[in-house]
Design an enzyme around this catalytic site. Structure first.
Site, PDB file in Angstrom:
ATOM      1  N   GLU A 115     -50.907  19.944   1.191  1.00 34.76           N
ATOM      2  CA  GLU A 115     -51.979  18.981   0.944  1.00 34.76           C
ATOM      3  C   GLU A 115     -53.340  19.550   1.327  1.00 34.76           C
ATOM      4  O   GLU A 115     -54.349  19.271   0.667  1.00 34.76           O
ATOM      5  CB  GLU A 115     -51.691  17.685   1.689  1.00 34.76           C
ATOM      6  CG  GLU A 115     -50.529  16.914   1.079  1.00 34.76           C
ATOM      7  CD  GLU A 115     -50.151  15.669   1.857  1.00 34.76           C
ATOM      8  OE1 GLU A 115     -50.052  14.589   1.253  1.00 34.76           O
ATOM      9  OE2 GLU A 115     -49.941  15.782   3.091  1.00 34.76           O
ATOM     10  N   GLU A 135     -41.507  15.772   1.981  1.00 34.75           N
ATOM     11  CA  GLU A 135     -41.456  14.556   2.806  1.00 34.75           C
ATOM     12  C   GLU A 135     -40.290  13.618   2.472  1.00 34.75           C
ATOM     13  O   GLU A 135     -39.675  13.059   3.395  1.00 34.75           O
ATOM     14  CB  GLU A 135     -42.793  13.803   2.697  1.00 34.75           C
ATOM     15  CG  GLU A 135     -43.940  14.416   3.472  1.00 34.75           C
ATOM     16  CD  GLU A 135     -44.698  15.496   2.722  1.00 34.75           C
ATOM     17  OE1 GLU A 135     -45.775  15.893   3.176  1.00 34.75           O
ATOM     18  OE2 GLU A 135     -44.184  15.962   1.662  1.00 34.75           O
TER      19      GLU A 135
END
Length: 263
Positions: A115, A135
């Site tokens: 990210e 995730e």
């Protein structure tokens, strides 16, 4: 040198190194806050025009959230740690930075580490780099912009293929998908990142900031005609009123390199 990062300046270039190699440069709230403070300084310093962010060591750019720290804190307090407002690397939730940032990805860029890279303007990757948003495999989701940025950068079905499985993607595949700017041999990574930085620094910083701001803000405007109202963008207006717009054509006519002032 901070507790969790290192910085170096070279003229108008800032180089930031995430410095937690013992945990694959994973980030806890304190490290994220330190990096946020560094990029606050970069934003405010008129003499710094371009930044590179990378990770210490040869194994990781950043493994993202320090899940071990999270688990230990929850065990002790029953609470999850509070994230700084800028979130991962001080970049993932920063939308006011018109100066370009280059991610030099030297190894794994997982979860929040990916990210951070996605929040940068260019991604230069070592041929040993790997990317993933894993995730869902630990009961989480890519909450620091990964879901939104990746799905805007690559075809939707390709993005969903990564997001819904958490699968790892090589630097080569990342280049083919379009979120990696260039793949280089591992030993040449920082030289390549500096080459991109120097190419940007050869341009007027006013023009670079105007370009980045117009591009990023235009993404939210569906109508092309409306998006092309450039004088509505502050950085574009500042460029048109700057001394660089005089210096550039003058230097071209005089067959010399321009002396940019950035104002």
């Amino acid at each position: 040198m901070g507790d969790y990062s290192k910085t170096e300046t070279d003229g108008h270039l800032l180089i930031v190194t995430i410095n937690r190699p013992e945990v694959y440069n994973a980030l806890h709230p304190m490290a994220n806050q330190e990096l946020a403070d560094i990029f606050d300084g970069f934003h405010e310093n008129p003499d710094l025009w371009v930044a590179i962010i990378t990770g210490a060591g040869d194994k990781a750019f950043s493994a993202g959230n320090d899940l071990k720290y999270h688990a230990e804190l929850r065990k002790k307090t029953g609470k999850s740690p509070a994230h700084p407002p800028r979130r991962m690397g001080g970049l993932a939730s920063r939308f006011d930075l018109d100066k370009p940032v280059i991610a030099a990805v030297n190894g794994v860029a997982m979860g929040g580490g990916f990210e951070i890279a996605l929040a940068c303007d260019l991604i230069v990757a070592s041929d040993k780099a790997t990317f993933a948003l894993p995730e869902p495999k630990v009961g989480l989701a890519a909450g620091s912009g990964g879901m939104q940025r990746l799905s805007r950068m690559v075809p939707l079905k390709k993005a969903m293929g990564m997001l819904l499985t958490g699968r790892h993607v090589s630097a080569k595949e990342g280049f083919e998908l379009g979120f990696v700017t260039e793949v280089v041999p591992h030993a040449e990574l920082m030289s390549a990142a500096r080459r991109w930085a120097n190419d940007i620094l050869a341009c007027s910083p006013m023009s670079v900031r105007a370009t980045k701001q117009v591009v990023m803000r235009s993404l939210d405007v569906p109508a092309l005609e409306t998006a092309m109202h450039n004088l509505d963008y502050p950085a574009f207006v500042a460029m048109t009123r700057s001394g660089d717009t005089v210096e550039g054509p003058k230097a071209f006519a005089e067959k010399r390199k321009p002396a940019w002032k950035g104002r």
